[in-house]
Design an enzyme around this catalytic site. Structure first.
Site, PDB file in Angstrom:
ATOM      1  N   LYS A 288      -1.136  -1.007  -4.238  1.00 34.95           N
ATOM      2  CA  LYS A 288      -2.328  -0.184  -4.025  1.00 34.95           C
ATOM      3  C   LYS A 288      -1.885   1.255  -3.786  1.00 34.95           C
ATOM      4  O   LYS A 288      -0.997   1.502  -2.969  1.00 34.95           O
ATOM      5  CB  LYS A 288      -3.121  -0.700  -2.824  1.00 34.95           C
ATOM      6  CG  LYS A 288      -4.430   0.035  -2.583  1.00 34.95           C
ATOM      7  CD  LYS A 288      -5.169  -0.529  -1.374  1.00 34.95           C
ATOM      8  CE  LYS A 288      -6.483   0.206  -1.166  1.00 34.95           C
ATOM      9  NZ  LYS A 288      -7.163  -0.224   0.070  1.00 34.95           N
TER      10      LYS A 288
ATOM     11  N   TYR B 225       0.847  -1.189   0.000  1.00 28.37           N
ATOM     12  CA  TYR B 225       0.000   0.000   0.000  1.00 28.37           C
ATOM     13  C   TYR B 225       0.886   1.242   0.000  1.00 28.37           C
ATOM     14  O   TYR B 225       1.527   1.567   0.999  1.00 28.37           O
ATOM     15  CB  TYR B 225      -0.897  -0.010   1.229  1.00 28.37           C
ATOM     16  CG  TYR B 225      -2.132   0.870   1.158  1.00 28.37           C
ATOM     17  CD1 TYR B 225      -2.321   1.800   0.144  1.00 28.37           C
ATOM     18  CD2 TYR B 225      -3.141   0.744   2.112  1.00 28.37           C
ATOM     19  CE1 TYR B 225      -3.451   2.578   0.081  1.00 28.37           C
ATOM     20  CE2 TYR B 225      -4.287   1.523   2.067  1.00 28.37           C
ATOM     21  CZ  TYR B 225      -4.438   2.442   1.048  1.00 28.37           C
ATOM     22  OH  TYR B 225      -5.570   3.215   1.000  1.00 28.37           O
TER      23      TYR B 225
END
Length: 302
Positions: free
Chosen positions: A158, A133
């Site tokens: 992400k 992330y």
């Protein structure tokens, strides 16, 4: 592990005494999977990862694995200090998760090779596939992203920063390396539907939908319209539901989680309030959310 459709980030229900409510979490996840979720990301950002103990993350993962019963992939979060993230990664693997969403190191800024080292050390604690992330101080260059994508069990990235140019360069760099065609990219901005059309333009079709947690009908209608090129419905939902929702969300820091929890309760499953340092929405804001929700459902019904 390939994802398709709308990705479900459930909230984490708390009982009246503030403890993790496993029964209501199971109900919440079961309802989301039955509604058509393409994957379940439990105990992540919308699930108040920042406020959970490692034991609670493990327990929430076990609940999610049991509730989904293999119908869709289950990913759980790990992150923060390296030893803690390694422990969490091992725990969610033991709990039966299909993968890990690896959140950034806590607070500190780090050079690019330090971020690579962090991912290497955490992923060494698990055999599960990992999605990294990118957010906060963890901002990758295109060459660093390509280096991470080459690690044995890193399967996705992400993005929670929202720099479209940076993401375009990252996507191009990763796609150019051997095996890069199978690497998966996710739009991880709050209320990601608002930026989904822009991300699709740089090759990022997957996104996390917080709205799916309390209004799966709206989230699925938007995703279908976006995928099929129904610009009229996409624009109507952006103008009349998602845009006003973002405006409400931005009035109070932390509402990207608090409003979602309030929405789940509005739809009939009392999931309790949020843990500190977040605050629950005011009665006025909950009333505005209820009106937005009602209108959004009217739009898709029409």
């Amino acid at each position: 592990m390939k994802f398709h459709g709308v990705l479900f980030f459930p909230v984490t229900p708390f009982a009246a005494d503030g403890s993790l409510d496993e029964g209501r979490l199971a109900q919440h996840i079961e309802a989301g999977v039955a509604a058509g979720a393409g994957g379940v990301f439990v105990a992540c950002g919308t699930g108040e990862f920042h406020a959970l103990t490692s034991d609670e993350i493990e327990r929430a993962t076990r609940v999610a694995v049991k509730a989904t019963a293999g119908r869709v992939p289950v990913l759980a979060a790990a992150g923060g200090p390296t030893p803690v993230a390694r422990d969490q990664a091992a725990r969610v693997e033991q709990a039966g998760a299909d993968g890990i969403l690896l959140l950034p190191p806590y607070l500190v800024s780090a050079p690019q090779q330090g971020l690579v080292r962090y991912v290497e050390e955490v992923t060494a604690a698990t055999r599960l596939p990992v999605v990294f992330y990118q957010r906060g101080t963890a901002r990758l260059t295109d060459s660093t992203a390509a280096e991470l994508a080459a690690l044995p069990n890193v399967v996705g990235l992400k993005d929670g920063i929202g720099d479209i140019e940076r993401m375009h360069r990252i996507v191009r760099a990763v796609r150019a390396v051997p095996g890069g065609a199978d690497f998966q990219f996710f739009n991880g901005l709050p209320t990601a539907e608002m930026t989904a059309p822009a991300y699709r333009g740089v090759g990022v079709d997957l996104y996390s939908s917080a709205v799916f947690a309390f209004a799966p009908e709206i989230a699925l209608a938007f995703h279908t319209a976006l995928t099929e090129g129904d610009e009229t419905l996409v624009n109507t939902l952006l103008d009349e539901f998602y845009g006003p929702l973002v405006a409400l969300r931005d009035e109070v820091p932390g509402y990207s989680v608090s409003l979602v929890k309030a929405g789940v309760t509005l739809r009939g499953l009392d999931v309790g309030g949020v843990r500190a340092p977040l605050l629950d929405p005011t009665p006025e804001h909950v009333a505005r959310l209820a009106k937005l929700l009602e209108h959004g459902l009217e739009v898709i019904a029409a």
